[in-house]
Design a protein around this motif. Sequence first.
Motif, PDB file in Angstrom:
ATOM      1  N   ALA A 243       0.818  -1.210   0.000  1.00  0.00           N
ATOM      2  CA  ALA A 243       0.000   0.000   0.000  1.00  0.00           C
ATOM      3  C   ALA A 243       0.855   1.265   0.000  1.00  0.00           C
ATOM      4  O   ALA A 243       0.419   2.323  -0.432  1.00  0.00           O
ATOM      5  N   THR A 244       2.089   1.138   0.483  1.00  0.00           N
ATOM      6  CA  THR A 244       2.992   2.284   0.506  1.00  0.00           C
ATOM      7  C   THR A 244       3.642   2.520  -0.841  1.00  0.00           C
ATOM      8  O   THR A 244       3.708   3.651  -1.333  1.00  0.00           O
ATOM      9  N   VAL A 245       4.128   1.440  -1.466  1.00  0.00           N
ATOM     10  CA  VAL A 245       4.946   1.609  -2.666  1.00  0.00           C
ATOM     11  C   VAL A 245       4.150   1.640  -3.966  1.00  0.00           C
ATOM     12  O   VAL A 245       4.592   2.218  -4.954  1.00  0.00           O
ATOM     13  N   VAL A 246       2.978   1.018  -3.988  1.00  0.00           N
ATOM     14  CA  VAL A 246       2.270   0.862  -5.249  1.00  0.00           C
ATOM     15  C   VAL A 246       1.825   2.194  -5.839  1.00  0.00           C
ATOM     16  O   VAL A 246       1.695   2.331  -7.059  1.00  0.00           O
ATOM     17  N   VAL A 247       1.620   3.193  -4.978  1.00  0.00           N
ATOM     18  CA  VAL A 247       1.199   4.502  -5.476  1.00  0.00           C
ATOM     19  C   VAL A 247       2.261   5.086  -6.408  1.00  0.00           C
ATOM     20  O   VAL A 247       1.946   5.838  -7.334  1.00  0.00           O
ATOM     21  N   MET A 248       3.527   4.729  -6.185  1.00  0.00           N
ATOM     22  CA  MET A 248       4.616   5.249  -7.014  1.00  0.00           C
ATOM     23  C   MET A 248       4.542   4.746  -8.457  1.00  0.00           C
ATOM     24  O   MET A 248       5.176   5.316  -9.350  1.00  0.00           O
ATOM     25  N   ASP A 249       3.776   3.704  -8.693  1.00  0.00           N
ATOM     26  CA  ASP A 249       3.673   3.164 -10.053  1.00  0.00           C
ATOM     27  C   ASP A 249       3.107   4.186 -11.028  1.00  0.00           C
ATOM     28  O   ASP A 249       3.402   4.138 -12.226  1.00  0.00           O
ATOM     29  N   TYR A 250       2.306   5.120 -10.531  1.00  0.00           N
ATOM     30  CA  TYR A 250       1.691   6.095 -11.426  1.00  0.00           C
ATOM     31  C   TYR A 250       2.711   7.081 -12.013  1.00  0.00           C
ATOM     32  O   TYR A 250       2.413   7.786 -12.975  1.00  0.00           O
ATOM     33  N   LEU A 284      -6.019   4.562  -6.589  1.00  0.00           N
ATOM     34  CA  LEU A 284      -5.724   5.250  -5.333  1.00  0.00           C
ATOM     35  C   LEU A 284      -6.778   4.937  -4.270  1.00  0.00           C
ATOM     36  O   LEU A 284      -6.462   4.780  -3.087  1.00  0.00           O
ATOM     37  N   ILE A 285      -8.040   4.843  -4.684  1.00  0.00           N
ATOM     38  CA  ILE A 285      -9.099   4.484  -3.734  1.00  0.00           C
ATOM     39  C   ILE A 285      -8.844   3.099  -3.162  1.00  0.00           C
ATOM     40  O   ILE A 285      -8.946   2.879  -1.944  1.00  0.00           O
ATOM     41  N   ILE A 286      -8.519   2.157  -4.046  1.00  0.00           N
ATOM     42  CA  ILE A 286      -8.262   0.787  -3.591  1.00  0.00           C
ATOM     43  C   ILE A 286      -7.060   0.761  -2.652  1.00  0.00           C
ATOM     44  O   ILE A 286      -7.086   0.120  -1.587  1.00  0.00           O
TER      45      ILE A 286
END
Length: 316
Positions: A243-250, A284-286
């Motif tokens: 949940a911390t790192v996956v946002v960086m994929d965008y 992002l919601i998920i």
Amino acid sequence: MTSPRPPQPERPMLAIALRLGAMAMLSTMFMLVKVASESGVSLPELVFWRQAMSVPLILAALGATGRLGLLRTGRMGSHALRATTGTAGLCCNIGGAALLPLPVATTLGFTTPLFAVLITALALRERVGPWRWTAVILGFVGVLVIAQPGGAPVPPLGLAAGLGAGLIVAVVSFQIRDLSRTEPPIACVFWFAFYGSLFAAAALPAYATAHTAREWLLLVAIGLAGTLAQFLITSALRFGQVATVVVMDYSALVWATLYGWLLWGQLPAAATWLGAPLIVAAGLIITSREHFLARRISPTSAIDEGATEEADGEGT
């Protein structure tokens, strides 16, 4: 039976930095793939050399540092299964990059969290609440906007490849998280490359052709960028929760847009500008919902729950 590896201390800032680096390398690899495909290099060759280049690179690095023992594993079957699924995802990712504008292919890759929710609900029979179902609907509305049904749609084969990559990466995410409990990142990367190159080699007799020096340089660069990206992706999960790192994929969308503008003089179409924010918002919601839920349950359960959100943009 292989014993679980000792838990690593969490270092969220390092995990974020590793993930950002991974997205830069992954975007660079897909840019090189698109350039190579336009030069006439076939998809089976791209998949083979992406994988095959990694094997000697990893062996040389480990041999030079006396760490070949890191490749020892008691889970060879799990590695082979992960490589089978991951190679299919890599084919979809490379196909999408070759057939679609880079920002579109990258955006479709962001559907992985949507498919992860569907897998969680339909295959694993776990409860999914209204927040995540709303995000899934929102995300697929974004896909429809990009696809432009009834208008000037994106190539159907490219759309299928992009969505196929999102689905397969969601499946692979569960396999990666399971393997990471007992296997070091370099072993996961090596055995994926080893088995993946064997699988892709079966198609070479029908597709292999002679290449110019420029094309060989492109293939070498694809292998280097892909190997580094995969290692950084796997390493990031050792130091931070999904949940911390996956946002960086965008951040990959920034690189894809930049490469598209610099190399092809293309900026995303209006439909992409409208659809991409919907898909990103859904992800992002998920992610935020999973982070909220993880704080209400035990750390072990949080890790398992987070696995549904892991996006390996390469299908690996």
